[in-house]
Design an enzyme around this catalytic site. Structure first.
Site, PDB file in Angstrom:
ATOM      1  N   HIS A 136      -0.743 -26.502 -37.478  1.00 11.82           N
ATOM      2  CA  HIS A 136      -1.303 -24.500 -37.655  1.00 11.82           C
ATOM      3  C   HIS A 136      -0.463 -24.592 -38.936  1.00 11.82           C
ATOM      4  O   HIS A 136      -0.171 -23.944 -40.378  1.00 11.82           O
ATOM      5  CB  HIS A 136      -2.094 -23.752 -36.924  1.00 11.82           C
ATOM      6  CG  HIS A 136      -1.315 -22.701 -37.579  1.00 11.82           C
ATOM      7  ND1 HIS A 136      -3.499 -22.575 -37.112  1.00 11.82           N
ATOM      8  CD2 HIS A 136      -1.578 -21.614 -38.361  1.00 11.82           C
ATOM      9  CE1 HIS A 136      -3.334 -21.191 -37.879  1.00 11.82           C
ATOM     10  NE2 HIS A 136      -1.904 -20.480 -38.231  1.00 11.82           N
ATOM     11  N   GLU A 137       1.057 -24.791 -38.531  1.00 12.39           N
ATOM     12  CA  GLU A 137       2.183 -24.451 -39.111  1.00 12.39           C
ATOM     13  C   GLU A 137       2.121 -24.942 -40.442  1.00 12.39           C
ATOM     14  O   GLU A 137       2.677 -24.019 -41.224  1.00 12.39           O
ATOM     15  CB  GLU A 137       3.317 -23.817 -38.261  1.00 12.39           C
ATOM     16  CG  GLU A 137       3.452 -22.739 -37.636  1.00 12.39           C
ATOM     17  CD  GLU A 137       2.820 -21.576 -37.724  1.00 12.39           C
ATOM     18  OE1 GLU A 137       3.786 -20.593 -39.098  1.00 12.39           O
ATOM     19  OE2 GLU A 137       2.272 -21.025 -37.465  1.00 12.39           O
ATOM     20  N   HIS A 140      -0.136 -24.227 -43.152  1.00  6.25           N
ATOM     21  CA  HIS A 140       0.722 -22.766 -43.860  1.00  6.25           C
ATOM     22  C   HIS A 140       1.335 -22.460 -44.867  1.00  6.25           C
ATOM     23  O   HIS A 140       1.774 -22.891 -46.036  1.00  6.25           O
ATOM     24  CB  HIS A 140       1.237 -21.539 -43.238  1.00  6.25           C
ATOM     25  CG  HIS A 140       0.411 -21.041 -42.313  1.00  6.25           C
ATOM     26  ND1 HIS A 140      -0.912 -20.456 -42.937  1.00  6.25           N
ATOM     27  CD2 HIS A 140       0.751 -20.998 -41.490  1.00  6.25           C
ATOM     28  CE1 HIS A 140      -1.215 -19.892 -42.135  1.00  6.25           C
ATOM     29  NE2 HIS A 140      -0.352 -19.649 -40.533  1.00  6.25           N
ATOM     30  N   GLU A 206      -5.765 -17.588 -42.467  1.00  3.09           N
ATOM     31  CA  GLU A 206      -5.608 -18.606 -41.342  1.00  3.09           C
ATOM     32  C   GLU A 206      -6.317 -19.125 -40.360  1.00  3.09           C
ATOM     33  O   GLU A 206      -6.552 -20.456 -39.197  1.00  3.09           O
ATOM     34  CB  GLU A 206      -5.416 -16.890 -39.843  1.00  3.09           C
ATOM     35  CG  GLU A 206      -4.721 -16.556 -40.228  1.00  3.09           C
ATOM     36  CD  GLU A 206      -2.924 -17.234 -39.358  1.00  3.09           C
ATOM     37  OE1 GLU A 206      -3.138 -17.445 -37.800  1.00  3.09           O
ATOM     38  OE2 GLU A 206      -2.336 -17.518 -39.713  1.00  3.09           O
ATOM     39  N   ASP A 210      -5.882 -23.755 -39.706  1.00  4.31           N
ATOM     40  CA  ASP A 210      -7.039 -23.826 -38.131  1.00  4.31           C
ATOM     41  C   ASP A 210      -7.277 -25.063 -38.534  1.00  4.31           C
ATOM     42  O   ASP A 210      -7.313 -26.059 -38.526  1.00  4.31           O
ATOM     43  CB  ASP A 210      -7.814 -22.976 -37.596  1.00  4.31           C
ATOM     44  CG  ASP A 210      -7.145 -21.561 -36.502  1.00  4.31           C
ATOM     45  OD1 ASP A 210      -5.798 -22.050 -36.953  1.00  4.31           O
ATOM     46  OD2 ASP A 210      -7.892 -21.325 -36.333  1.00  4.31           O
TER      47      ASP A 210
END
Length: 552
Positions: A136-137, A140, A206, A210
Site C-alpha cells: 500500500h505504501e 503511494h 487511499e 489499495d
C-alpha cells in the site's frame, strides 16, 4: 503504558516529521482523466526527493526512533524489495526502515523512503499482512501521491509550515514544560488543519493505493487476502483499545481510515486475483521457497501431483489453493522486534513469562526469549535455547548468529570465533554476520582484534556506507587498530547519516588539518566536505541547526 523518557526529543521529532511529510497528507484533487497537465515529478527532481528522504531518515535516527538491527533491516528490505520489483515503477529506488515504536503505523515519504513501526509487525500474524501494508505504501510512491501532495502544499499550506516553524523555534530555544505545552499546541493546530484536508485524500488516493497495493502483493507472491485481514486486525485493535489507556485508533488508521466498504472491496479484489494464481513450493536441502505464480487462461485442477508431469522437478509442488507454510524468518523477525522495542531486555523477559503462563511458547517466541537473555547479559541461558532451536533448524542464520554471540557473552571466545569464521566463510558479505563478529572483536580492545574487525567490515563499506551503526563499528575498530584517519572519516559518516550533518562537517574539517594525511586520504576528505556542505546549507535554510554546535 510505555515510558517515553525523551519527551523533548519526541517533540522535536514530531515537529520535524510534520514539517517534512505534512504535505504528503494533503489531498490531491481526484482526477479520472490521463495526467497530462500535472507538474508532479517536476516540483522536485528524483535526486532532490531522495535527498529529502535521506534527511528525514537521518533526523529520525538522531532522535533515536529508528531501530537499527542488521537482521531486521535485512528482512524488511528483502520483503519490501520483493514488492518494489513488481510494482508499477520497478525503477524507483526504495529504502525501508523500522521504527522502535510499538504503535501500529507506517508511512511513505519523498524519495521512496518507507517507515514501519515495530508495533505493526507485532500486530501482524503473517509476513503477507506486513507485505500488504508495504504494498500500500509503495503504491503511494509509485502513483505520485507524495509528489502531488508536495505540489499542493507549495500552493496553499503556508499556515501548516508557519505552525511547524513556530513549534521548532519554541522547542529549540526554550526549555521546560511550558515550552513543551506551547509546542504541542502549535502541533495540534497544524495537525487539525491537516486532518480537515485529509478527507479527499482518503477517498481517492487511499482507494487507488489499495487497488494497486493488492495487485503488487499478488505479483510479489504474497496472498492478496492479507490486505483485508490486516485491515480487520487493525479494526479489532481499535475496538479492543476503546476506552482504555491507549489511543482508541492505531496511528495507521488515523491517516488510512478503514471502513467496512474498504474491507469488502479489498476482499473482492483479492478473490478475483486468486483465481488466476497458484502456489509453487521449491525445496532445496537448506531452504524452502513458496511463491505465487500467475496462470493466465489456465485452470489448475485441485490435487495436481508432480508425478503427473515427468518434466517437472521432484522438488516442485503445485496446488490450487494458497495454503503456504508460514515464513519462519517472519517469526524470528517479529519476536526479535518484540525484544528490541521493549523498554529493557528484562521487560521483554517478563513479557515472555506472561506469554508462557498463557500457554507454551512456540519456537519463534523461544527465539525471542533467547535474544532477550542475550541482550540482558545472560549468555549461557541464551546459548541453551539457541542450541535447542538449532537442533530443529540446522544451518539457520538467525540461530547460528545468535549462538555465536551467546558464546562470546558467556566467555567462550574460541567457540564464538569458530562460529563467526564459519558464518563468514558461508556468507562473507552478510552485514549481520560481519557486524556481529566485529562488535564482538572490538569489545576485546586489542590492536589485533581491531585489525581483524577492520578486515571483516572493509568489504562491506561500499554497500553499507549509509548505515550509521556500521560506520560506528568501523570507526571503533579503526581506533583500536591504530588507524585514526580512517576512524575519523567513519565517525564523520556516522554523524552525517545519523542526523548530525553539521557535526560531520566540523569533524571532517578538523581531520583535514592533520599533518599525517596522505594524498588519497586528503582527496577523500575534500570530496566529502564538498558533498556535505550543500546539505548543511539546505538544512540551515529550513531552520534545522545542530543544537550542540549552537551552544558552543
Amino acid at each position: 503504558m510505555r515510558l517515553r523518557p525523551f519527551r523533548h526529543a519526541s517533540l522535536l521529532l514530531t515537529t520535524l516529521l510534520v514539517l517534512l511529510v505534512a504535505s504528503v497528507c494533503a489531498p490531491a484533487q481526484e482526477n479520472r482523466l490521463p495526467d497530462i497537465g500535472s507538474s508532479a515529478g517536476t516540483v522536485l527532481g528524483p535526486s532532490q526527493q531522495a535527498e529529502y528522504g535521506r534527511m528525514l531518515l537521518a533526523q529520525l535516527r538522531h532522535y533515536g526512533y529508528v531501530l537499527e538491527d542488521p537482521l531486521v533491516e535485512s528482512w524488511l528490505q528483502a520483503t519490501g524489495t520483493r514488492l518494489a520489483a513488481v510494482s508499477d515503477d520497478p525503477e524507483q529506488r526504495f529504502t525501508f526502515f523500522m521504527m522502535k515504536d510499538r504503535s501500529i503505523n507506517a508511512f511513505a515519504t519523498l524519495g521512496g523512503y518507507i517507515g514501519m513501526n515495530a508495533g505493526l509487525v507485532l500486530a501482524a500474524e503473517t509476513e503477507d499482512e506486513v507485505a500488504a501494508v508495504l504494498g500500500h505504501e509503495i503504491a503511494h510512491v509509485t502513483q505520485a501521491h507524495v509528489l502531488r501532495g508536495v505540489e499542493r502544499a507549495q500552493r496553499d499550506s503556508i499556515p501548516i509550515l508557519l505552525a511547524m516553524l513556530g513549534a521548532i523555534a519554541i522547542a529549540q530555544s526554550a526549555g521546560g514544560n511550558s515550552a513543551d505545552d506551547a509546542s504541542m499546541a502549535a502541533l495540534a493546530s497544524a495537525q487539525g488543519l491537516m486532518a480537515q484536508r485529509q478527507i479527499n485524500y482518503t477517498r481517492s488516493n487511499e482507494s487507488e493505493a489499495d487497488r494497486i497495493g493488492i495487485r503488487t502483493l499478488s505479483r510479489g507472491g504474497y496472498e492478496p487476502e492479507a490486505m483485508a485481514s490486516m485491515f480487520e486486525r487493525m479494526q479489532s485493535v481499535s475496538r479492543t483499545n476503546q476506552g482504555g489507556e491507549r489511543e482508541r485508533l492505531p496511528d495507521y488508521l488515523k491517516t488510512h481510515p478503514v471502513t467496512t466498504t474498504r474491507i469488502s472491496e479489498a476482499k473482492d479484489r483479492a478473490e478475483r486475483l486468486s483465481r488466476d494464481m497458484v502456489t509453487t513450493t521449491t525445496a532445496t536441502p537448506d531452504a524452502v521457497r513458496v511463491e505465487r505464480v500467475r496462470i493466465d487462461g489456465v485452470t489448475v485442477p485441485e490435487g495436481l501431483r508432480v508425478i503427473d508431469n515427468p518434466l517437472l522437478p521432484s522438488s516442485l509442488t503445485l496446488s490450487g489453493g494458497l495454503d503456504a507454510a508460514p515464513s519462519r524468518e517472519f517469526g524470528w523477525a517479529r519476536e526479535r522486534l518484540r525484544v528490541l522495542s521493549a523498554n529493557t531486555p528484562d521487560a521483554a523477559i517478563r513479557e515472555y513469562d506472561r506469554m508462557a503462563r498463557a500457554g507454551a511458547l512456540d519456537d519463534a517466541q523461544r527465539y525471542g526469549l533467547a535474544v532477550a537473555h542475550l541482550r540482558s547479559g545472560r549468555g549461557a541461558e541464551a546459548a541453551t535455547i539457541f542450541t535447542g532451536l538449532l537442533d530443529r533448524y540446522p544451518g539457520d542464520l538467525w540461530l547460528d548468529l545468535g549462538l555465536a554471540e551467546a558464546d562470546a557473552h558467556a566467555g567462550r571466545a574460541a567457540a564464538a570465533d569458530r562460529r563467526f569464521e564459519a558464518l563468514l566463510e558461508r556468507m562473507p558479505r552478510n552485514p549481520a554476520v560481519a557486524m556481529g563478529y566485529a562488535d564482538v572483536l572490538v569489545t576485546r580492545n586489542t590492536a589485533e582484534a581491531g585489525r581483524r574487525a577492520q578486515a571483516v567490515l572493509r568489504p562491506l563499506l561500499g554497500a553499507n556506507s549509509g548505515d550509521p551503526a556500521f560506520q560506528r563499528t568501523f570507526a571503533r575498530a579503526s581506533e583500536i587498530a591504530g588507524d585514526p584517519v580512517r576512524a575519523g572519516e567513519a565517525w564523520a559518516e556516522a554523524a552525517f547519516f545519523g542526523g548530525r550533518e553539521e557535526q560531520a562537517l566540523v569533524q571532517l574539517n578538523t581531520l583535514k588539518k592533520r599533518d599525517d594525511l596522505d594524498y588519497y586520504a586528503r582527496a577523500r576528505i575534500d570530496a566529502r566536505i564538498a558533498q556535505i556542505t550543500p546539505v548543511v546549507l539546505e538544512l540551515r535554510r529550513q531552520g534545522v541547526r545542530d543544537p550542540d554546535l549552537r551552544r558552543r
